[in-house]
Scaffold this motif. Structure first.
Motif, PDB file in Angstrom:
ATOM      1  N   THR A 130       0.715  -1.388   0.037  1.00 22.60           N
ATOM      2  CA  THR A 130       0.096  -0.068   0.034  1.00 22.60           C
ATOM      3  C   THR A 130       0.800   1.219  -0.157  1.00 22.60           C
ATOM      4  O   THR A 130       0.230   2.098  -0.215  1.00 22.60           O
ATOM      5  N   TYR A 131       1.974   1.347   0.575  1.00 21.15           N
ATOM      6  CA  TYR A 131       2.968   3.025   0.355  1.00 21.15           C
ATOM      7  C   TYR A 131       3.214   2.576  -0.958  1.00 21.15           C
ATOM      8  O   TYR A 131       4.615   3.855  -0.957  1.00 21.15           O
ATOM      9  N   ILE A 132       3.130   1.108  -2.383  1.00 20.73           N
ATOM     10  CA  ILE A 132       3.850   2.068  -3.299  1.00 20.73           C
ATOM     11  C   ILE A 132       3.727   2.611  -3.803  1.00 20.73           C
ATOM     12  O   ILE A 132       4.788   4.004  -4.941  1.00 20.73           O
ATOM     13  N   PRO A 133       2.312   3.476  -3.958  1.00 16.85           N
ATOM     14  CA  PRO A 133       1.510   4.974  -4.635  1.00 16.85           C
ATOM     15  C   PRO A 133       2.419   5.636  -4.381  1.00 16.85           C
ATOM     16  O   PRO A 133       2.964   6.963  -4.935  1.00 16.85           O
ATOM     17  N   TYR A 134       3.300   5.614  -2.655  1.00 18.59           N
ATOM     18  CA  TYR A 134       3.991   6.960  -2.248  1.00 18.59           C
ATOM     19  C   TYR A 134       5.200   7.555  -3.262  1.00 18.59           C
ATOM     20  O   TYR A 134       5.704   8.551  -3.218  1.00 18.59           O
TER      21      TYR A 134
ATOM     22  N   ILE B  19     -12.448  -7.999   5.169  1.00 15.63           N
ATOM     23  CA  ILE B  19     -12.884  -7.403   3.833  1.00 15.63           C
ATOM     24  C   ILE B  19     -12.009  -5.790   3.454  1.00 15.63           C
ATOM     25  O   ILE B  19     -11.624  -5.229   3.077  1.00 15.63           O
ATOM     26  N   PHE B  20     -12.491  -5.155   4.773  1.00 14.44           N
ATOM     27  CA  PHE B  20     -11.999  -3.741   4.786  1.00 14.44           C
ATOM     28  C   PHE B  20     -10.523  -3.854   4.370  1.00 14.44           C
ATOM     29  O   PHE B  20     -10.433  -3.021   2.739  1.00 14.44           O
ATOM     30  N   LEU B  21      -9.107  -4.329   4.833  1.00 14.65           N
ATOM     31  CA  LEU B  21      -8.295  -4.491   4.206  1.00 14.65           C
ATOM     32  C   LEU B  21      -8.436  -5.013   2.492  1.00 14.65           C
ATOM     33  O   LEU B  21      -7.343  -4.263   2.153  1.00 14.65           O
ATOM     34  N   ILE B  22      -8.866  -5.558   2.799  1.00 16.52           N
ATOM     35  CA  ILE B  22      -8.860  -6.325   0.816  1.00 16.52           C
ATOM     36  C   ILE B  22      -9.186  -5.139   0.352  1.00 16.52           C
ATOM     37  O   ILE B  22      -8.724  -5.431  -0.788  1.00 16.52           O
ATOM     38  N   ILE B  23     -10.810  -4.194   0.195  1.00 16.81           N
ATOM     39  CA  ILE B  23     -10.754  -3.597  -0.895  1.00 16.81           C
ATOM     40  C   ILE B  23      -9.373  -2.519  -1.106  1.00 16.81           C
ATOM     41  O   ILE B  23     -10.338  -1.895  -1.876  1.00 16.81           O
ATOM     42  N   ILE B  24      -9.256  -1.913   0.248  1.00 18.05           N
ATOM     43  CA  ILE B  24      -8.155  -1.398  -0.033  1.00 18.05           C
ATOM     44  C   ILE B  24      -6.530  -1.354  -0.480  1.00 18.05           C
ATOM     45  O   ILE B  24      -6.681  -0.548  -1.573  1.00 18.05           O
ATOM     46  N   THR B  25      -6.782  -3.161  -0.298  1.00 18.10           N
ATOM     47  CA  THR B  25      -5.678  -2.706  -0.988  1.00 18.10           C
ATOM     48  C   THR B  25      -5.809  -3.412  -2.130  1.00 18.10           C
ATOM     49  O   THR B  25      -5.240  -2.547  -3.215  1.00 18.10           O
ATOM     50  N   ALA B  26      -6.787  -3.592  -2.715  1.00 12.65           N
ATOM     51  CA  ALA B  26      -7.067  -4.199  -4.312  1.00 12.65           C
ATOM     52  C   ALA B  26      -7.933  -1.667  -4.647  1.00 12.65           C
ATOM     53  O   ALA B  26      -6.975  -2.135  -6.508  1.00 12.65           O
ATOM     54  N   LEU B  27      -7.677  -1.196  -4.097  1.00 17.49           N
ATOM     55  CA  LEU B  27      -8.088   0.282  -4.370  1.00 17.49           C
ATOM     56  C   LEU B  27      -6.462   0.531  -4.980  1.00 17.49           C
ATOM     57  O   LEU B  27      -6.529   1.311  -5.781  1.00 17.49           O
ATOM     58  N   ILE B  28      -5.580   0.082  -3.904  1.00 15.27           N
ATOM     59  CA  ILE B  28      -4.877   1.345  -4.225  1.00 15.27           C
ATOM     60  C   ILE B  28      -3.767   0.380  -5.471  1.00 15.27           C
ATOM     61  O   ILE B  28      -2.850   0.967  -6.241  1.00 15.27           O
ATOM     62  N   VAL B  29      -3.889  -1.164  -5.345  1.00 15.19           N
ATOM     63  CA  VAL B  29      -2.746  -1.790  -6.289  1.00 15.19           C
ATOM     64  C   VAL B  29      -3.926  -1.992  -7.788  1.00 15.19           C
ATOM     65  O   VAL B  29      -3.196  -1.466  -8.469  1.00 15.19           O
ATOM     66  N   TYR B  30      -5.067  -1.496  -7.878  1.00 17.65           N
ATOM     67  CA  TYR B  30      -5.572  -2.245  -9.075  1.00 17.65           C
ATOM     68  C   TYR B  30      -5.010  -1.079 -10.674  1.00 17.65           C
ATOM     69  O   TYR B  30      -5.226  -1.456 -11.409  1.00 17.65           O
ATOM     70  N   PRO B  31      -5.241   0.181  -9.511  1.00 17.00           N
ATOM     71  CA  PRO B  31      -5.215   1.242 -11.342  1.00 17.00           C
ATOM     72  C   PRO B  31      -3.512   0.911 -11.485  1.00 17.00           C
ATOM     73  O   PRO B  31      -4.103   0.832 -12.700  1.00 17.00           O
ATOM     74  N   ILE B  32      -2.729   0.864 -10.684  1.00 17.54           N
ATOM     75  CA  ILE B  32      -1.319   0.090 -11.108  1.00 17.54           C
ATOM     76  C   ILE B  32      -1.235  -1.135 -12.525  1.00 17.54           C
ATOM     77  O   ILE B  32      -0.938  -0.955 -13.098  1.00 17.54           O
ATOM     78  N   TYR B  33      -1.500  -2.097 -11.552  1.00 20.52           N
ATOM     79  CA  TYR B  33      -2.282  -3.319 -12.040  1.00 20.52           C
ATOM     80  C   TYR B  33      -2.348  -2.844 -13.761  1.00 20.52           C
ATOM     81  O   TYR B  33      -2.570  -4.033 -14.494  1.00 20.52           O
ATOM     82  N   PHE B  34      -4.150  -1.873 -13.866  1.00 14.59           N
ATOM     83  CA  PHE B  34      -4.436  -1.843 -14.728  1.00 14.59           C
ATOM     84  C   PHE B  34      -3.895  -1.850 -15.799  1.00 14.59           C
ATOM     85  O   PHE B  34      -4.111  -1.205 -16.958  1.00 14.59           O
TER      86      PHE B  34
END
Lengths: 317, 296
Positions: A130-134, B19-34
């Motif tokens: 999660t800190y990668i975007p930083y 579930i909360f953590l999975i959603i947050i992580t997905a929201l952060i990683v997905y744009p890069i993955y996409f």
């Protein structure tokens, strides 16, 4: 008796004086080490402070600042008299307030939530990802946003079109400036800000945690009564530091969000000073605006620091 | 009875927490993955929304096009030169300054320290600094970006590290052997501080690589633009294109198509150095944040 004491003082003083010179000579190598940084600071940070006088002068192209005529508070009067300026100040306050109010609790909640994960490797994985975007530059973050929000092929617009049948020009309307600024900010900073809280959480007293568990405290209860209080100092210090930026919206990011179509909302003090100064060449006026912005931020920082000092013994100075 | 109730509520909490953590992580990683999969997919499939999870019509044309783009290639080169020089000079100055200020016997130490800290809170600002570079002749040179580059914050971190991790006895032993501060610094302090130096090098290099504001201010010659500025001009172009719905002319449509092909790969290419450094950053990053917060 008194005389004797005085004599003693003088004697000590002279010994000190002698040794001061000696001490300085002994450390000459250290002073050599300091030369590059001190010279650099004098030229690039202290000398420009003199240039602030430009805020009270009329700038003459090709002539040094020292020869420019004084005009007092003329630039400030001009700035505050213009209705345009009020809009810009309001934009700045609105954007920085909203983004800080939203940006502040989220990393805290995220860190507390992540701290509940017992599986160490899972926890580390989420933290590291999660800190990668930083690490990305603002330009990369905003390029990603521009690309994902593009009306012709951006994935978000594809989804929007599927549901509403229409496309949205995210960079063409005032009302999207604030959401874009805030959401990209959260995306880029969430994981990084959480690291600070997580490291503070790792120092929570383990015995106290065990005792609470044996007493039958639920996890929510533990978060509320043990972990949150343990973060108090970190929270206060981060809050104070944030208040020092209450009147600053990232110029770097705003310049990337700004288009001719959304200027009603995207003109902020920083971008205005940049544009007036470096694009239109109105050096003196731009300096005055920057000075106003700096002083406002420093005063806010000092006020909040003072309040925090009174309330909780926490302060940064 | 009591115990099961507590266990249940903890289980429910744990479930929603995951579930909360999975959603947050997905929201952060997905744009890069996409963006990664879109960069190697057929642009038409991307535009049709067919590459949500997996690439389609795999092509590396976007990357090939970037390598042909002279602006980006020079930008990349410029950024590397700037980062290498900038980091080396900034590190050298940072370390010697931090060392000098870490010696408690240095007369005037507190004053010099205040001299540095003051600049963290107050400075001349944009225009006076700009005028200074104009009169120094450093405009349009990387000196304008490198010379003012000492980070007081990093210097303080190094100073605290030296103070708490290099023991006085080592200095005494050097003195007994007739060594000077120079030998002490190079033979003892530097080798003992590898960990903190690694952290600061990473931060500094990342700072130079990602910096675009000062180059926007002081580098007007587009041939000298570092990558981030080139990237900004590309972004401005995309924004301009997307402000007008439906390209008006055939020309505009053609440029848009070419641009659409590269817009994803450009993001990936520009972040490659960050990804290359990531394993090291991961190793030292959390440590770095903690050193920073200890200093407070």
């Amino acid at each position: 008796m008194k005389l004797q004491k005085n004599n003693g003082d003088v004697a000590i003083l002279s010994i000190k004086k002698e040794s001061l010179l000696k001490r300085i000579l002994k450390c000459w190598q250290l002073y050599v080490f300091l030369i590059p940084a001190v010279v650099g600071m004098l030229i690039f940070h202290y000398y420009p402070i003199y240039g602030i006088t430009l805020a009270f002068k009329r700038f003459m192209p090709g002539r040094p600042i020292s020869q420019a005529p004084w005009i007092g508070f003329e630039h400030f009067r001009r700035f505050f008299a213009s209705p345009n300026s009020m809009r810009i100040i309001w934009n700045t306050i609105k954007i920085s307030m909203v983004s800080q109010v939203l940006l502040f609790p989220l990393p805290l909640i995220f860190a507390l939530s992540l701290n509940q994960v017992q599986h160490i490797r899972r926890k580390k994985f989420i933290q590291n990802v999660t800190y990668i975007p930083y690490l990305f530059s603002v330009v990369i973050v905003m390029t990603m946003a521009v690309v994902l929000l593009a009306p012709n092929s951006g994935i978000i617009n594809i989804l929007v079109e599927k549901f509403t049948g229409e496309k949205i020009l995210f960079f063409g309307e005032d009302k999207y400036v604030l959401p874009i600024y805030v959401i990209t900010g959260i995306w880029a900073g969430l994981g990084y800000s959480a690291v600070m809280y997580l490291s503070a959480l790792s120092s929570v007293d383990q015995e106290q945690l065990e005792a609470a568990k044996i007493d039958g405290a639920t996890r929510l209860r533990i978060i509320w009564s043990i972990e949150l209080p343990a973060l108090r100092d970190t929270i206060v210090i981060l809050l104070i530091l944030q208040c020092g930026h209450l009147l600053s919206v990232g110029v770097d990011k705003m310049l990337l969000i700004q288009t001719d179509l959304n200027r009603g909302a995207s003109d902020v003090i920083g971008t205005y000073a940049y544009e007036l100064g470096l694009i239109k060449g109105d050096f003196a006026f731009s300096t005055a605006i920057s000075l106003f912005n700096n002083l406002a931020n420093i005063s806010l920082l000092l006020i909040v620091n003072g309040i925090a000092n009174k309330l909780s013994d926490n302060s940064i100075f | 009875m009591f115990k099961t109730k507590k266990l249940d509520s903890d289980k429910v909490f744990g479930f929603f927490n995951s579930i909360f953590l999975i959603i947050i992580t997905a929201l952060i990683v997905y744009p890069i993955y996409f963006i990664l999969i879109a960069s190697i997919s057929d642009p038409n499939a991307v535009a049709a929304g067919q590459t949500m999870l997996l690439p389609k019509g795999v092509t590396f044309l976007g990357y090939a096009k970037i390598l042909e783009d002279a602006r980006l290639v020079t930008g990349f080169k410029n950024s590397i030169i700037l980062t290498v020089w900038g980091t080396s000079i900034a590190m050298a100055i940072c370390l010697i300054t931090a060392f000098a200020l870490s010696r408690k016997e240095l007369p005037g130490r507190r004053f010099i320290n205040g001299f540095f800290v003051f600049t963290m809170y107050f400075g001349g600002g944009l225009i006076p600094t700009y005028l200074l570079h104009q009169s120094l002749g450093t405009m349009n040179t990387y000196w304008a970006l490198i010379l003012p580059g000492l980070s007081v914050y990093n210097m303080i971190i190094c100073r605290s590290f030296f103070q708490s991790n290099v023991s006085e006895e080592l200095f005494e032993s050097i003195k007994v052997d007739g060594g000077s501060y120079f030998t002490f610094f190079f033979k003892i302090v530097l080798p003992l501080s590898k960990a903190i130096i690694a952290v600061i090098v990473l931060y500094t290099a990342l700072g130079f690589w990602n910096n675009y504001m000062t180059s926007l201010y002081y580098i007007q010659d587009s041939k000298k633009w570092p990558l981030q500025l080139v990237l900004k001009s590309i972004t401005d172009q995309i924004k301009a294109n997307s402000s007008e719905v439906g390209a008006s002319s055939l020309m505009a449509m053609e440029t848009q198509k070419a641009e659409q092909l590269t817009r994803y790969s450009v993001v990936i290419i520009s972040s490659i150095p960050v990804f290359l450094l990531y394993p090291f950053i991961q190793k030292y990053f959390v440590k770095g944040v903690m050193v920073g917060s200890v200093k407070g």
